[in-house]
Design a protein around this motif. Structure first.
Motif, short mmCIF file in Angstrom:
data_model
loop_
_atom_site.label_atom_id
_atom_site.label_comp_id
_atom_site.label_asym_id
_atom_site.label_seq_id
_atom_site.Cartn_x
_atom_site.Cartn_y
_atom_site.Cartn_z
N VAL A 124 0.84 -1.19 0.00
CA VAL A 124 0.00 0.00 0.00
C VAL A 124 0.88 1.24 0.00
CG1 VAL A 124 -1.93 -1.13 1.19
CG2 VAL A 124 -0.18 0.00 2.53
N GLY A 125 0.32 2.33 -0.46
CA GLY A 125 1.04 3.60 -0.48
C GLY A 125 0.70 4.35 -1.75
N ASN A 126 0.86 5.66 -1.69
CA ASN A 126 0.51 6.45 -2.86
C ASN A 126 1.72 7.17 -3.44
OD1 ASN A 126 0.89 8.34 -0.91
ND2 ASN A 126 -1.14 9.27 -1.04
N ARG A 127 2.92 6.69 -3.10
CA ARG A 127 4.14 7.21 -3.69
C ARG A 127 4.89 6.06 -4.35
NH1 ARG A 127 7.29 10.32 0.90
NH2 ARG A 127 8.97 9.64 -0.48
N ARG A 130 7.66 4.66 -2.09
CA ARG A 130 7.35 4.39 -0.68
C ARG A 130 6.12 3.50 -0.58
NH1 ARG A 130 10.00 6.25 3.37
NH2 ARG A 130 9.10 6.46 5.42
N HIS A 131 6.30 2.21 -0.81
CA HIS A 131 5.22 1.24 -0.65
C HIS A 131 5.45 0.46 0.63
CE1 HIS A 131 4.61 1.45 -5.20
NE2 HIS A 131 3.57 2.00 -4.63
N TYR A 132 4.41 0.38 1.44
CA TYR A 132 4.48 -0.35 2.70
C TYR A 132 3.93 -1.75 2.52
CZ TYR A 132 5.13 4.25 4.80
OH TYR A 132 5.59 5.49 5.12
N LEU A 150 9.94 -1.33 4.74
CA LEU A 150 8.81 -0.50 5.13
C LEU A 150 7.60 -1.39 5.37
CD1 LEU A 150 9.22 2.41 2.56
CD2 LEU A 150 9.63 2.51 5.02
N LEU A 188 3.56 -1.85 7.43
CA LEU A 188 2.36 -1.26 8.04
C LEU A 188 1.74 -2.37 8.88
CD1 LEU A 188 0.13 0.95 8.26
CD2 LEU A 188 -0.89 -0.07 6.23
N ALA A 213 2.95 2.78 10.34
CA ALA A 213 3.83 2.46 9.21
C ALA A 213 5.22 3.00 9.52
CB ALA A 213 3.29 3.09 7.94
N GLU A 230 4.81 6.76 10.46
CA GLU A 230 3.59 7.45 10.09
C GLU A 230 2.42 6.74 10.74
OE1 GLU A 230 2.97 8.12 5.90
OE2 GLU A 230 5.13 8.18 5.54
N TRP A 240 -1.38 5.77 10.59
CA TRP A 240 -2.42 5.64 9.56
C TRP A 240 -3.76 5.70 10.16
CZ3 TRP A 240 -1.98 3.26 4.27
CH2 TRP A 240 -0.73 3.56 3.70
#
Length: 151
Positions: free
Chosen positions: A38-41, A44-46, A65, A67, A118, A149, A151
Protein backbone atom coordinates in the motif's frame (compact mmCIF):
# COMPACT_ATOMS: atom_id res chain seq x y z
CA UNK A 1 -4.98 8.22 -40.31
CA UNK A 2 -1.52 9.45 -39.43
CA UNK A 3 -2.95 11.42 -36.51
CA UNK A 4 -4.63 8.28 -35.13
CA UNK A 5 -1.41 6.29 -35.44
CA UNK A 6 0.53 9.00 -33.63
CA UNK A 7 -2.12 9.11 -30.86
CA UNK A 8 -2.04 5.30 -30.40
CA UNK A 9 1.78 5.31 -30.32
CA UNK A 10 1.77 8.11 -27.73
CA UNK A 11 -0.76 6.30 -25.50
CA UNK A 12 1.15 3.02 -25.75
CA UNK A 13 4.39 4.76 -24.83
CA UNK A 14 2.67 6.36 -21.82
CA UNK A 15 1.31 3.04 -20.56
CA UNK A 16 4.71 1.35 -20.86
CA UNK A 17 6.49 4.24 -19.14
CA UNK A 18 4.06 4.31 -16.22
CA UNK A 19 3.96 0.57 -15.65
CA UNK A 20 7.54 0.32 -14.39
CA UNK A 21 8.83 3.69 -13.32
CA UNK A 22 12.40 4.16 -12.08
CA UNK A 23 11.18 4.65 -8.49
CA UNK A 24 9.05 1.54 -8.31
CA UNK A 25 9.61 -0.26 -5.04
CA UNK A 26 11.02 -3.78 -5.10
CA UNK A 27 8.42 -6.19 -3.78
CA UNK A 28 10.19 -9.48 -4.52
CA UNK A 29 11.55 -9.78 -0.96
CA UNK A 30 8.11 -10.30 0.60
CA UNK A 31 6.93 -13.78 1.62
CA UNK A 32 4.26 -15.07 -0.76
CA UNK A 33 0.81 -13.92 0.37
CA UNK A 34 2.14 -12.18 3.49
CA UNK A 35 2.04 -8.60 2.21
CA UNK A 36 -0.41 -6.31 0.56
CA UNK A 37 1.61 -3.37 -0.68
CA UNK A 38 0.00 0.00 0.00
CA UNK A 39 1.04 3.60 -0.48
CA UNK A 40 0.51 6.45 -2.86
CA UNK A 41 4.14 7.21 -3.69
CA UNK A 42 6.14 5.24 -6.22
CA UNK A 43 9.19 5.15 -3.94
CA UNK A 44 7.35 4.39 -0.68
CA UNK A 45 5.22 1.24 -0.65
CA UNK A 46 4.48 -0.35 2.70
CA UNK A 47 4.05 -4.06 3.24
CA UNK A 48 0.74 -4.18 5.11
CA UNK A 49 1.07 -7.35 7.15
CA UNK A 50 0.20 -8.90 10.49
CA UNK A 51 2.12 -9.04 13.72
CA UNK A 52 2.18 -12.83 13.37
CA UNK A 53 4.07 -12.57 10.07
CA UNK A 54 6.60 -10.16 11.58
CA UNK A 55 7.14 -12.35 14.65
CA UNK A 56 7.45 -15.50 12.52
CA UNK A 57 9.84 -14.06 9.91
CA UNK A 58 11.57 -11.02 11.43
CA UNK A 59 14.67 -11.26 9.23
CA UNK A 60 12.55 -10.99 6.07
CA UNK A 61 11.14 -7.65 7.24
CA UNK A 62 14.36 -6.19 8.66
CA UNK A 63 15.04 -2.83 7.00
CA UNK A 64 11.76 -2.89 5.07
CA UNK A 65 8.81 -0.50 5.13
CA UNK A 66 5.88 -2.14 6.91
CA UNK A 67 2.36 -1.26 8.04
CA UNK A 68 1.11 -3.14 11.09
CA UNK A 69 -1.65 -2.85 13.68
CA UNK A 70 -1.16 -2.95 17.42
CA UNK A 71 -1.62 -1.06 20.67
CA UNK A 72 0.15 2.31 20.79
CA UNK A 73 1.52 3.77 24.00
CA UNK A 74 3.29 7.15 23.85
CA UNK A 75 4.77 9.18 26.69
CA UNK A 76 7.88 11.00 27.90
CA UNK A 77 9.46 11.06 24.46
CA UNK A 78 9.08 7.29 24.05
CA UNK A 79 6.63 5.25 22.08
CA UNK A 80 5.88 1.55 21.80
CA UNK A 81 3.62 -0.42 19.52
CA UNK A 82 2.61 -3.62 21.28
CA UNK A 83 1.88 -6.29 18.68
CA UNK A 84 -0.82 -8.00 20.75
CA UNK A 85 -3.17 -7.21 23.60
CA UNK A 86 -1.43 -9.88 25.69
CA UNK A 87 1.96 -8.18 25.23
CA UNK A 88 0.36 -4.87 26.23
CA UNK A 89 -1.36 -6.27 29.32
CA UNK A 90 1.88 -7.92 30.48
CA UNK A 91 4.06 -4.92 29.51
CA UNK A 92 6.18 -7.36 27.52
CA UNK A 93 8.65 -5.40 25.42
CA UNK A 94 9.76 -8.55 23.60
CA UNK A 95 6.32 -8.36 21.94
CA UNK A 96 6.63 -4.67 21.10
CA UNK A 97 8.26 -2.35 18.60
CA UNK A 98 10.02 0.71 19.99
CA UNK A 99 9.32 3.88 18.05
CA UNK A 100 12.69 5.58 17.72
CA UNK A 101 12.80 8.96 19.49
CA UNK A 102 13.13 10.88 16.24
CA UNK A 103 10.08 9.05 14.94
CA UNK A 104 7.69 8.94 17.92
CA UNK A 105 4.33 10.39 16.95
CA UNK A 106 3.17 13.43 18.82
CA UNK A 107 0.14 12.29 20.77
CA UNK A 108 -1.98 14.06 23.34
CA UNK A 109 -3.32 10.78 24.69
CA UNK A 110 -0.69 8.47 26.13
CA UNK A 111 -2.73 5.40 25.25
CA UNK A 112 -3.00 2.57 25.05
CA UNK A 113 -5.14 2.78 21.96
CA UNK A 114 -5.41 0.69 18.80
CA UNK A 115 -3.38 2.08 15.92
CA UNK A 116 -2.01 1.26 12.50
CA UNK A 117 1.60 2.34 12.28
CA UNK A 118 3.83 2.46 9.21
CA UNK A 119 7.59 2.73 9.26
CA UNK A 120 10.92 1.07 8.57
CA UNK A 121 11.29 -2.06 10.71
CA UNK A 122 14.60 -2.91 12.38
CA UNK A 123 15.04 -6.20 14.19
CA UNK A 124 16.72 -5.59 17.54
CA UNK A 125 19.71 -7.88 17.63
CA UNK A 126 21.29 -7.86 21.07
CA UNK A 127 25.01 -7.77 21.56
CA UNK A 128 26.85 -10.30 23.78
CA UNK A 129 26.89 -7.68 26.54
CA UNK A 130 23.07 -7.71 26.53
CA UNK A 131 22.77 -4.17 25.17
CA UNK A 132 20.53 -3.45 22.21
CA UNK A 133 22.32 -3.08 18.90
CA UNK A 134 20.27 0.02 18.13
CA UNK A 135 20.70 3.24 20.04
CA UNK A 136 17.89 4.30 22.37
CA UNK A 137 16.06 0.98 22.05
CA UNK A 138 15.53 -1.12 25.19
CA UNK A 139 17.59 -4.29 24.94
CA UNK A 140 14.52 -6.51 25.31
CA UNK A 141 12.33 -4.79 22.70
CA UNK A 142 11.60 -7.07 19.74
CA UNK A 143 12.47 -4.37 17.24
CA UNK A 144 11.97 -0.75 16.32
CA UNK A 145 10.30 1.45 13.76
CA UNK A 146 11.83 4.53 12.21
CA UNK A 147 10.31 6.93 9.65
CA UNK A 148 6.99 6.45 11.46
CA UNK A 149 3.59 7.45 10.09
CA UNK A 150 0.31 6.92 11.92
CA UNK A 151 -2.42 5.64 9.56
Amino acid sequence: MMLRLAFVAFMLLGVVACSKGPGAADQSWAPAGACKFVGNRADRHYCATTAIQILANPERYDGKLILVSGWLVVGEGKGFLYLSREALDGAELHGALALLPSASPKATNSGPYPARIAGRFHLNRTSPEGKGALRNVPWNAFGSLDEVEVW
